[in-house]
Design an enzyme around this catalytic site. Structure first.
Site, PDB file in Angstrom:
ATOM      1  N   CYS A  22      28.915  39.501  43.115  1.00 60.24           N
ATOM      2  CA  CYS A  22      27.611  39.226  43.737  1.00 60.24           C
ATOM      3  C   CYS A  22      27.566  37.805  44.300  1.00 60.24           C
ATOM      4  CB  CYS A  22      26.478  39.348  42.722  1.00 60.24           C
ATOM      5  SG  CYS A  22      26.651  40.676  41.551  1.00 60.24           S
ATOM      6  N   ASP A  23      28.109  36.847  43.567  1.00 63.93           N
ATOM      7  CA  ASP A  23      27.851  35.445  43.879  1.00 63.93           C
ATOM      8  C   ASP A  23      29.054  34.668  44.401  1.00 63.93           C
ATOM      9  OD1 ASP A  23      25.154  35.663  43.131  1.00 63.93           O
ATOM     10  OD2 ASP A  23      25.722  35.544  41.031  1.00 63.93           O
ATOM     11  N   CYS A  34      28.354  37.449  37.634  1.00 60.63           N
ATOM     12  CA  CYS A  34      28.786  38.446  38.609  1.00 60.63           C
ATOM     13  C   CYS A  34      29.531  37.790  39.775  1.00 60.63           C
ATOM     14  CB  CYS A  34      27.585  39.237  39.122  1.00 60.63           C
ATOM     15  SG  CYS A  34      28.064  40.482  40.328  1.00 60.63           S
TER      16      CYS A  34
END
Ligand code: NAP
Length: 321
Positions: free
Chosen positions: A143-144, A140
């Site tokens: 997300c990261d 992701c």
């Protein structure tokens, strides 16, 4: 088939999944006054909720952020009476009428079911990769990506997702190496050209990841790579590995109950009708990425969600509900 007599309320329709397909089905069945129950599933919001800018969803000339698009759809579905529940399916009986679902300790009965449980990120399935998920290995970018700030990183894959993520990650990482196992890329020309033109992105083709280094340190230290043509191995020092190698349909709960293709996608006839041994399964419809291995676009998922909802209406109407 006659309905079994049961005491708990019977829903007109339950929708499994809250991505583009499931939420569109919820908007349509909600507007038809069917009070859909949406079980949001393991990845609420589906793939759009972990993507960035969506440039090709009609109606947004400047593009729209995936999570915003999903949030809008949720609000729209709720406005028409859909109930969205943070829950996932544990077991299902598609042969009973009404259809029976088990969600935790609860048993849910429904006249119709819309399966829109989508597809989940594919992994390389290397032991070192699995050991380092959450410690520098991720699927992701949204997300990261932030954690990759100031670092050199790798993106694995050669499709549109890999290009999109590589471009996105240049905002954070100092250098992105895109590793494609094949000679050619699956990405569309426009995405590939954009990524290739970016000065922070380097490309390695015909290359596989053999091992993620850093298991002992619990932190990605690099990748051991192999050139598929020469057989030569090399070490690429990176702090993150972002996987973008496609998805696996979330259809295991339906194995043996609906027809699946060789890769586990639900087979449909007339777009959204499910079958078992080639015969249409009454009241069970599938839409979105779980039954679409060809187009896999937000707009096609939404379109098939609409079709499933219209078939649900027709199905219930024909049976006097
Ligand atoms: P995809 O097009 O199926 O590409 C998957 C990539 O992963 C391929 O390069 C494939 O390599 C590679 N791969 C698969 N298994 C692998 C493995 N075990 N090890 C190493 N590499 C592996 O998937 P996607 O990029 O996620 O795109 C899915 C769909 O969404 C496509 O239709 C795409 O057009 C669409 N999409 C569109 C946009 C956009 O328009 N903005 C953005 C993202 C996605 P091989 O070629 O060697 O098989």
């Amino acid at each position: 088939m006659p309905e079994t007599t049961i005491s708990t309320p019977i829903h007109d329709t339950v929708i499994l999944g809250s991505g583009c397909a499931g939420l569109t089905a919820a908007i349509y069945t909600g507007r038809a006054n069917l009070k859909p129950l949406v079980l949001e599933g393991h990845e609420p919001g589906g793939q759009l909720s972990i993507t960035t800018l969506v440039e090709n969803f009609p109606g947004w000339p400047e593009g729209v952020q995936g999570p915003d698009l999903i949030e809008n759809m949720k609000q729209q579905a709720t406005r028409f009476g859909a109930e969205l529940r943070m829950a996932h399916l544990d077991a299902v009986d598609l042969t009973s009428h009404p259809i029976t679902l088990r969600v935790g300790k609860e048993t849910i009965h429904t006249r119709t079911l819309i399966i829109a449980s989508g597809a989940s990120a594919r992994w390389l399935n290397l032991p070192s990769e699995q050991a380092l998920i959450g410690h520098g290995v991720t699927s992701c970018a949204t997300c990261d990506g932030f954690f990759a700030r100031g670092k050199e990183i790798a993106v694995i894959g050669g499709g549109d997702t890999a290009m999109e993520e590589a471009l996105f990650l240049t905002r954070f990482a100092t250098k992105v190496t895109l590793i494609n196992r094949s000679e050619n890329f699956r990405a569309s020309k426009i995405m590939l050209d954009r990524a290739m033109a970016h000065p922070q992105i380097e490309f390695l083709s015909n290359t596989t990841v053999e091992e993620v280094l850093g298991v002992e340190e619990k932190d990605v230290k690099g990748l051991r790579l192999k050139n598929r043509v020469s057989g030569a191995e090399s070490i690429l020092p990176v702090a993150f590995m972002f996987l973008a190698i496609g998805h696996i349909p979330n259809a295991s709960a339906f194995k043996g109950m609906v027809d699946l293709d060789d890769d586990g996608y639900i087979k449909t006839t007339h777009n959204v009708f499910t079958t078992h041994n080639g015969t249409i399964l009454p009241g069970v419809f599938a839409c979105g990425d779980i039954q679409d291995r060809r187009y896999r676009q937000a707009i096609t998922a939404a379109g098939s969600g609409c079709m499933a909802a219209l078939e649900v209406e027709k199905y219930l109407e024909e049976r006097g509900h």
